[in-house]
Design an enzyme around this catalytic site. Structure first.
Site, PDB file in Angstrom:
ATOM      1  N   ARG A  66       0.811  -1.107  -0.065  1.00  0.00           N
ATOM      2  CA  ARG A  66       0.106   0.010   0.145  1.00  0.00           C
ATOM      3  C   ARG A  66       1.080   1.091  -0.080  1.00  0.00           C
ATOM      4  O   ARG A  66       1.941   1.355   0.585  1.00  0.00           O
ATOM      5  CB  ARG A  66      -0.985   0.022   1.249  1.00  0.00           C
ATOM      6  CG  ARG A  66      -1.976  -1.142   0.985  1.00  0.00           C
ATOM      7  CD  ARG A  66      -3.032  -1.150   2.289  1.00  0.00           C
ATOM      8  NE  ARG A  66      -3.643  -2.401   2.007  1.00  0.00           N
ATOM      9  CZ  ARG A  66      -4.761  -2.322   2.952  1.00  0.00           C
ATOM     10  NH1 ARG A  66      -5.244  -1.769   3.937  1.00  0.00           N
ATOM     11  NH2 ARG A  66      -5.396  -3.797   3.040  1.00  0.00           N
ATOM     12  N   ARG A  78       1.799   1.691  10.329  1.00  0.00           N
ATOM     13  CA  ARG A  78       1.437   1.800   9.049  1.00  0.00           C
ATOM     14  C   ARG A  78       2.564   1.958   7.786  1.00  0.00           C
ATOM     15  O   ARG A  78       3.328   2.874   7.908  1.00  0.00           O
ATOM     16  CB  ARG A  78       0.559   3.422   8.940  1.00  0.00           C
ATOM     17  CG  ARG A  78      -0.161   3.899   7.698  1.00  0.00           C
ATOM     18  CD  ARG A  78      -0.569   5.197   7.627  1.00  0.00           C
ATOM     19  NE  ARG A  78      -1.593   5.423   8.728  1.00  0.00           N
ATOM     20  CZ  ARG A  78      -2.855   5.474   8.184  1.00  0.00           C
ATOM     21  NH1 ARG A  78      -3.313   5.133   7.405  1.00  0.00           N
ATOM     22  NH2 ARG A  78      -3.863   5.768   9.280  1.00  0.00           N
ATOM     23  N   GLU A  87      -7.194   0.129  14.679  1.00  0.00           N
ATOM     24  CA  GLU A  87      -7.965  -1.006  13.861  1.00  0.00           C
ATOM     25  C   GLU A  87      -6.928  -2.377  13.511  1.00  0.00           C
ATOM     26  O   GLU A  87      -5.750  -2.066  13.312  1.00  0.00           O
ATOM     27  CB  GLU A  87      -8.339  -0.412  12.296  1.00  0.00           C
ATOM     28  CG  GLU A  87      -8.817  -1.554  11.629  1.00  0.00           C
ATOM     29  CD  GLU A  87      -9.047  -1.246  10.146  1.00  0.00           C
ATOM     30  OE1 GLU A  87      -8.924  -2.001   9.221  1.00  0.00           O
ATOM     31  OE2 GLU A  87      -9.072   0.079   9.983  1.00  0.00           O
ATOM     32  N   SER A 131     -10.975  -5.826   9.932  1.00  0.00           N
ATOM     33  CA  SER A 131     -12.174  -5.286   9.408  1.00  0.00           C
ATOM     34  C   SER A 131     -12.737  -6.619   8.499  1.00  0.00           C
ATOM     35  O   SER A 131     -12.050  -7.186   7.878  1.00  0.00           O
ATOM     36  CB  SER A 131     -12.119  -4.109   8.348  1.00  0.00           C
ATOM     37  OG  SER A 131     -11.239  -4.344   7.341  1.00  0.00           O
ATOM     38  N   ARG A 138       0.525  -5.687  11.410  1.00  0.00           N
ATOM     39  CA  ARG A 138       0.278  -4.533  12.493  1.00  0.00           C
ATOM     40  C   ARG A 138      -0.312  -5.186  13.993  1.00  0.00           C
ATOM     41  O   ARG A 138      -0.061  -4.762  14.875  1.00  0.00           O
ATOM     42  CB  ARG A 138      -1.153  -4.066  11.906  1.00  0.00           C
ATOM     43  CG  ARG A 138      -1.579  -2.993  12.884  1.00  0.00           C
ATOM     44  CD  ARG A 138      -2.689  -2.114  12.367  1.00  0.00           C
ATOM     45  NE  ARG A 138      -2.355  -1.017  11.327  1.00  0.00           N
ATOM     46  CZ  ARG A 138      -3.138  -0.255  11.129  1.00  0.00           C
ATOM     47  NH1 ARG A 138      -4.297  -0.058  11.400  1.00  0.00           N
ATOM     48  NH2 ARG A 138      -2.700   0.754  10.195  1.00  0.00           N
TER      49      ARG A 138
END
Length: 422
Positions: free
Chosen positions: A258, A273, A345, A348, A386
């Site tokens: 990403r 991140r 988070e 999800s 993460r």
């Protein structure tokens, strides 16, 4: 893609959905107009083609002396058909562009608003209480030799890293724990491609809102995936699949990429991140009437994983404006991060209803021998890099070691704690 028949019969549903998302409500009317133009153009083309076929038969039966006089009419009609076909093709392309401006219909119960307008479904577990000053995951990881951020940046740039020693083993243990849980619940394990073609990336909806987050390989016109969801969604593209035995469930293990565009200065410290990470993703194909129940199952499996690694967490119902274009509803599970005094988070799960399947041409037969219909697709994360952030911070101990959650110990040779110099 949305249900075009539903758009025609109940456009207000889509207007309301777009409004709740904070999206472009006018996109609904633009799509309706494009659809009307498309249907007119297609009717014109089909009418002229039918005339051309009928006239061709008439010419074939005409006396020899009359055929020469009909040639000019044949050519003129053929030219009209060609022009009408071009108009129909252009109208179809314009409709395709217009309808992509409409995101998936949000489901009942999804909160309106943006990123901060979620609702909390539940909080689970107690926040750890330390009798010492807790360290953040960077200090812990560097002290224990779990990752090397400096050399990651030297080799690949900012937001890259090496997982080293017990850090690498801890991630593999986490992913294998997640994989075993997925297999126990009927998922087929998959190691997926991380480079996909444009039509697959487009079909999943990632090029609509998140194109600036995706690495594009210009020389090949292909994309690096930010989640194995993309490859798993494309796995059955343009197929009619058999769901008579129940949902098709896949667990995709992949490296993810990403760009993290627009997040400069945000969570740049450590491995929270980053541009590259590993993930185990659940992906499900099921019938539309079973999608809501399957969504709850995916959420429960995510919660089981968080409980196995003994993390306090909360579940939030994400607001409409914070949904991806394909998701009709999304639940995030967020772990408590002690040094940040907040939840972040970790996973999800999204119910994409039939939106992705319509784009990718994935169908099933509700009845044997009957007409095909789009399937529903859902996705959910079971573990990512993460997670190490939350595990290290929540399980740190006064002597600088990190307690290993019991569920991970069998994957780490039975070790109970990662200690300095271990």
């Amino acid at each position: 893609m949305i249900d075009v028949e539903l758009l025609r019969t109940n456009p207000d549903l889509f207007r309301e959905s777009q409004r709740a998302r904070g999206g472009d409500v006018s996109a609904v009317d633009q799509a309706l107009e494009a659809d009307a133009s498309r249907r007119v153009s297609l009717t014109e083309f089909e009418t002229l083609r039918a005339q051309q076929n009928a006239f061709g038969k008439q010419v074939a039966k005409a006396p020899k002396e009359e055929k020469a006089a009909l040639v000019a009419q044949v050519r003129e009609l053929a030219d009209q058909v060609k022009q009408a076909e071009g108009r129909a093709r252009k109208a179809e392309e314009q409709f395709s562009v217009a309808v992509r401006g409409i995101q998936n219909l949000v489901l009942e119960g999804v909160p309106e608003g943006g990123e901060d307008d979620f609702t909390v479904e539940r909080e689970v577990g107690e926040h750890p209480q330390f009798d010492f000053e807790p360290k953040d995951h960077v200090a812990i990881g560097e002290h224990l030799g779990l990752f090397d951020l400096e050399r990651g940046a030297k080799v690949s740039g900012a937001r890259f890293y090496y997982l080293t020693g017990w850090g690498a083993r801890l991630e593999l243990a986490l992913l294998n724990l997640a994989l075993d849980q997925a297999i126990e619940n009927g998922f087929t394990p998959m190691i997926t491609p991380t480079i996909v073609n444009p039509e697959i990336m487009q079909g999943t909806g990632f090029l609509d809102q998140h194109s600036d987050e995706i690495y594009h390989l210009d020389a090949d016109d292909q994309y690096l995936t930010g989640t194995s969801e993309v490859a798993l969604a494309g796995y059955h593209s343009d197929e009619i699949i058999d769901l008579t035995a129940g949902p098709k469930r896949y667990a995709g293990w992949s490296t993810c990429y990403r760009r993290e565009a627009g997040s400069h200065g945000k969570d740049t410290r450590g491995i929270l991140r980053v541009h590259q990470f590993n993930k185990l993703e659940m992906f499900v194909y099921t019938t539309p009437d079973q999608a809501l129940a399957e969504h709850q199952r995916l959420l429960s499996w995510e919660e089981q994983m968080l409980q196995k690694v003994e993390l306090p967490y909360r579940v939030i119902n994400t607001a409409a404006g914070d949904l991806g274009s394909s998701a009709a509803q999304k639940f995030d599970t967020e772990a408590w991060i002690p040094t940040q005094h907040t939840y972040r988070e970790l996973t999800s799960t999204s119910n994409c209803t039939t939106y992705q399947a319509r784009r990718l041409g994935i169908r099933y037969r509700p009845e044997e021998g009957g007409k095909t219909a789009p399937v529903a697709t859902l996705n959910g994360t079971l573990a990512t890099t993460r997670w190490l952030v939350a595990i290290l911070e929540n399980h740190q101990q006064a002597d600088g070691s990190v307690r290993v959650p019991a569920a991970l110990r069998p994957y780490l040779g039975g070790i109970e704690a990662i200690t300095p110099g271990a």
